[in-house]
Design a protein around this motif. Structure first.
Motif: not given
Ligand code: AHR
Length: 337
Positions: A135-144, A148-154, A297-299, A313-321
């Motif tokens: 499971v890839i957690i996308v966008d928002r996070s979880v408290s688990a 329990m999951y492979a990675a987070h992108i957001g 594309p990242q997902v 990567e366990r945590e992929t944070l989007t570059n923003e401005t």
């Protein structure tokens, strides 16, 4: 006759002796087992054409969400994945959980989950884990627990809140009071932005009130109307921090109806949608903190790695401005969402 018998005996003796001399002394070596065929080289590298990806979208509450859905669908098409199992949970966690369970039953390759709220995912994440589905957690996070999951992108939602606070610190150097129009209660986006905002807001600026508009235009209107009944703009409060552009547009509707003019209040929103850019062009928003929904594309790239057992990567944070009104008119036509 005697001589010839003797001769034959001699010849037989010589032959037997010769045979005995050549006979092997040691026991014959056991016959060699036929070589087992060498295992075929691992030709099981998976491609996008093998991929069934589950995307239980949380809803269609905002322009951001619409753009996120489009990015997931368009990228699936472009990469030629085998199947995208898409659903819309209408902002209800129980619908998302049911959609994840259906995907587990279907034995999809990867689940990419944008969770509507942070809590309450442990059981279904465990079911996916037991079924061997990453499971890839996308966008928002979880408290688990991250195990329990492979990675987070957001996005880094806390940073977004901090950036919003810094805008108010610049615009209200002598202090003041602000209202907060918050996102869905318990969502990673609302929790993170609220936390970041409080982390960085100068101590001479108070948060007069904070209410949720559930990230929608429709729900933001009555919340803003209720604020305006309680507090006088310009006197009781000087600014509004709004957790997304859709709620910002709803708030503008209520402000206009109450006779508030663009620029009377300092307003900072989040997302950077076309609607947010238009609000900057029109003078309502003084800044718009970017939150990028184009995660398709990242997902898929990560999903393919997971299918092939490659590390991710366990945590992929989007570059923003942060966007400002001075460039809004110029950038608006090229905004993708
Ligand atoms: O989780 C991202 C947030 O959700 C976006 O800011 C908002 O517009 C969406 O509804």
């Amino acid at each position: 006759m005697k001589t010839s018998v003797m001769g034959v005996l001699v010849v037989v003796f010589v032959i037997l002796t010769l045979i005995a001399g050549c006979a092997p002394v040691a026991a014959p070596a056991p016959a060699q087992q036929p070589q087992a065929a060498a295992p075929a080289a691992a030709t099981t590298t998976k491609t996008y054409a093998d991929m069934t990806l589950c995307y239980p979208q949380l809803g269609a509450e905002s322009d951001w969400r619409t753009a996120n859905t489009a990015s997931i669908k368009e990228t699936a098409e472009k990469l030629g994945i085998k199947q995208l199992v898409f659903s819309d949970a209408q902002q209800k966690q129980e619908n998302q959980i049911a959609a994840v369970r259906a995907c587990i039953q279907q034995k999809v390759d990867v689940i990419a989950l944008p969770p509507v709220v942070e809590d309450g995912w442990d059981a279904v994440l465990n079911e996916a884990k037991m079924a061997g589905i990453p499971v890839i957690i996308v966008d928002r996070s979880v408290s688990a627990d991250p195990s329990m999951y492979a990675a987070h992108i957001g996005s880094d939602m806390v940073l977004e809140g901090e950036r919003a606070a810094e805008e108010f610190n610049k615009m209200l150097p002598d202090g003041g009071a602000v209202l907060e129009l918050s996102g869905t209660t318990g969502s990673g986006a609302a929790v993170g932005r609220a936390e970041g905002f409080r982390n960085k807001l100068n101590s001479n600026i108070t948060i007069l009130d904070s209410q949720t508009g559930n990230f929608t235009r429709a729900e933001a209107v009555p919340v803003m109307q209720a604020f305006l009944k309680k507090y006088k703009p310009g006197e009781d409060f000087q600014g509004i921090f709004i957790h997304n552009d859709d709620m910002g547009i709803g708030a503008i509707e209520a402000l206009k109806a109450a006779g508030v003019k663009p620029g009377d209040l300092k307003i900072v929103s989040v997302d950077g949608t076309r609607g947010g850019f238009q609000a900057m062009v029109d003078g309502w928003f003084q800044a718009d903190v970017e939150c990028n929904p184009l995660l398709g594309p990242q997902v898929y790239e990560m999903a393919l790695k997971l299918m092939n057992g490659e590390p991710v990567e366990r945590e992929t944070l989007t570059n923003e401005t942060v966007y400002y009104p001075d460039k809004a008119a110029e950038l608006l036509p090229s905004r993708q969402y």
